[in-house]
Design a protein around this motif. Structure first.
Motif, mmCIF file in Angstrom:
data_model
loop_
_atom_site.group_PDB
_atom_site.id
_atom_site.type_symbol
_atom_site.label_atom_id
_atom_site.label_comp_id
_atom_site.label_asym_id
_atom_site.label_seq_id
_atom_site.Cartn_x
_atom_site.Cartn_y
_atom_site.Cartn_z
ATOM 1 N N LYS A 37 0.702 -1.063 0.140
ATOM 2 C CA LYS A 37 -0.129 0.185 -0.065
ATOM 3 C C LYS A 37 0.865 1.318 0.037
ATOM 4 C CE LYS A 37 -4.262 1.423 2.110
ATOM 5 N NZ LYS A 37 -5.263 1.321 2.949
ATOM 6 N N LYS A 38 2.085 1.236 0.815
ATOM 7 C CA LYS A 38 2.812 2.472 0.792
ATOM 8 C C LYS A 38 3.467 2.551 -0.574
ATOM 9 C CE LYS A 38 6.521 3.916 3.754
ATOM 10 N NZ LYS A 38 7.329 3.815 5.059
ATOM 11 N N LEU A 39 3.886 1.489 -0.934
ATOM 12 C CA LEU A 39 4.703 1.626 -2.469
ATOM 13 C C LEU A 39 3.603 2.251 -3.433
ATOM 14 C CD1 LEU A 39 6.878 0.775 -4.395
ATOM 15 C CD2 LEU A 39 5.707 -1.469 -4.589
ATOM 16 N N ALA A 40 2.430 1.710 -3.523
ATOM 17 C CA ALA A 40 1.394 2.276 -4.273
ATOM 18 C C ALA A 40 1.242 3.847 -4.184
ATOM 19 C CB ALA A 40 -0.040 1.529 -4.316
ATOM 20 N N LYS A 41 1.352 4.399 -2.827
ATOM 21 C CA LYS A 41 1.447 5.821 -2.695
ATOM 22 C C LYS A 41 2.554 6.305 -3.203
ATOM 23 C CE LYS A 41 2.386 7.595 1.382
ATOM 24 N NZ LYS A 41 2.117 8.088 2.739
ATOM 25 N N PHE A 42 3.583 5.871 -3.062
ATOM 26 C CA PHE A 42 4.866 6.656 -3.502
ATOM 27 C C PHE A 42 5.021 6.569 -5.095
ATOM 28 C CE2 PHE A 42 6.775 6.017 0.809
ATOM 29 C CZ PHE A 42 6.930 7.245 0.996
ATOM 30 N N GLN A 43 4.492 5.577 -5.708
ATOM 31 C CA GLN A 43 4.352 5.371 -7.115
ATOM 32 C C GLN A 43 3.524 6.424 -7.622
ATOM 33 O OE1 GLN A 43 3.440 1.275 -7.876
ATOM 34 N NE2 GLN A 43 5.808 0.867 -8.405
ATOM 35 N N GLY A 44 2.305 6.515 -7.109
ATOM 36 C CA GLY A 44 1.111 7.631 -7.637
ATOM 37 C C GLY A 44 2.038 8.989 -7.566
ATOM 38 N N LYS A 45 2.662 9.126 -6.298
ATOM 39 C CA LYS A 45 3.252 10.511 -6.427
ATOM 40 C C LYS A 45 4.363 10.678 -7.290
ATOM 41 C CE LYS A 45 2.535 11.602 -1.443
ATOM 42 N NZ LYS A 45 3.155 11.939 -0.081
ATOM 43 N N PHE A 46 4.973 9.703 -7.784
ATOM 44 C CA PHE A 46 6.142 9.947 -8.528
ATOM 45 C C PHE A 46 5.647 9.990 -9.990
ATOM 46 C CE2 PHE A 46 8.730 7.536 -11.641
ATOM 47 C CZ PHE A 46 10.066 8.321 -11.525
ATOM 48 N N VAL A 47 4.378 9.542 -10.350
ATOM 49 C CA VAL A 47 3.828 9.613 -11.609
ATOM 50 C C VAL A 47 3.374 11.077 -11.832
ATOM 51 C CG1 VAL A 47 1.792 8.956 -13.238
ATOM 52 C CG2 VAL A 47 3.159 7.130 -11.994
ATOM 53 N N ARG A 48 3.028 11.831 -11.024
ATOM 54 C CA ARG A 48 2.446 12.980 -10.986
ATOM 55 C C ARG A 48 3.215 14.142 -11.079
ATOM 56 N NH1 ARG A 48 -1.477 10.460 -7.693
ATOM 57 N NH2 ARG A 48 -0.565 11.295 -5.945
ATOM 58 N N THR A 49 4.758 13.736 -10.577
ATOM 59 C CA THR A 49 5.796 14.792 -10.733
ATOM 60 C C THR A 49 6.253 15.202 -12.259
ATOM 61 O OG1 THR A 49 7.500 13.026 -10.313
ATOM 62 C CG2 THR A 49 6.629 13.967 -8.489
ATOM 63 N N LYS A 50 6.535 16.353 -12.237
ATOM 64 C CA LYS A 50 7.255 16.631 -13.577
ATOM 65 C C LYS A 50 8.836 16.372 -13.542
ATOM 66 C CE LYS A 50 4.044 20.469 -13.678
ATOM 67 N NZ LYS A 50 3.702 21.944 -13.649
ATOM 68 N N PRO A 51 9.265 16.309 -14.785
ATOM 69 C CA PRO A 51 10.801 15.850 -14.943
ATOM 70 C C PRO A 51 11.297 17.263 -14.568
ATOM 71 C CG PRO A 51 9.578 15.216 -16.907
ATOM 72 C CD PRO A 51 8.521 15.949 -16.177
ATOM 73 N N GLY A 52 12.621 16.917 -13.722
ATOM 74 C CA GLY A 52 13.303 18.150 -13.322
ATOM 75 C C GLY A 52 12.897 18.637 -12.025
ATOM 76 N N SER A 53 11.708 18.197 -11.373
ATOM 77 C CA SER A 53 11.469 18.802 -10.232
ATOM 78 C C SER A 53 11.774 18.316 -9.063
ATOM 79 C CB SER A 53 9.736 18.888 -9.989
ATOM 80 O OG SER A 53 9.484 17.376 -10.354
ATOM 81 N N LYS A 54 11.708 18.801 -8.010
ATOM 82 C CA LYS A 54 12.517 18.110 -6.594
ATOM 83 C C LYS A 54 11.343 16.817 -6.316
ATOM 84 C CE LYS A 54 14.480 22.243 -4.471
ATOM 85 N NZ LYS A 54 14.470 22.905 -3.395
ATOM 86 N N PRO A 55 12.147 15.933 -5.989
ATOM 87 C CA PRO A 55 11.266 14.408 -5.473
ATOM 88 C C PRO A 55 10.591 14.709 -4.414
ATOM 89 C CG PRO A 55 13.581 14.174 -5.083
ATOM 90 C CD PRO A 55 13.685 15.421 -5.813
ATOM 91 N N ILE A 56 9.457 14.192 -4.288
ATOM 92 C CA ILE A 56 8.464 14.366 -3.049
ATOM 93 C C ILE A 56 8.611 13.093 -2.386
ATOM 94 C CG2 ILE A 56 6.062 14.905 -2.062
ATOM 95 C CD1 ILE A 56 5.712 15.999 -4.956
ATOM 96 N N LEU A 57 9.264 12.922 -1.186
ATOM 97 C CA LEU A 57 9.611 11.863 -0.425
ATOM 98 C C LEU A 57 9.373 11.932 0.850
ATOM 99 C CD1 LEU A 57 13.141 10.412 -1.628
ATOM 100 C CD2 LEU A 57 10.681 9.678 -2.398
ATOM 101 N N THR A 58 8.266 11.714 1.271
ATOM 102 C CA THR A 58 7.696 11.690 2.771
ATOM 103 C C THR A 58 7.021 10.378 3.168
ATOM 104 O OG1 THR A 58 5.326 12.241 2.244
ATOM 105 C CG2 THR A 58 6.781 13.882 2.749
ATOM 106 N N THR A 59 7.467 9.828 4.547
ATOM 107 C CA THR A 59 7.080 8.644 4.814
ATOM 108 C C THR A 59 5.910 8.557 5.480
ATOM 109 O OG1 THR A 59 8.554 8.941 6.969
ATOM 110 C CG2 THR A 59 9.529 7.805 5.023
#
Length: 59
Positions: A37-59
């Protein structure tokens, strides 16, 4: 602990983490199932990020 004359053998395996000679079984931990479930949440956030932007990593 008091001394006893009985002893127990331990068999370590793949399907069952540990099995004692008295028949008691201990199941292996399943970290992938716990974190899917945690992996799916992070993958969803990753898909919505734009190339070259700062990564959104929160636990």
């Amino acid at each position: 602990m008091p001394k006893t004359e009985s002893s127990i053998g331990i068999d370590l395996g793949i399907s069952t983490f540990a099995m004692l000679s008295n028949g008691e079984k201990f199941e292996a931990p399943k970290p992938l199932k716990q974190n899917l479930k945690k992996l799916a949440k992070f993958q969803g956030k990753f898909v919505r990020t734009k190339p070259g932007s700062k990564p959104i990593l929160t636990t």
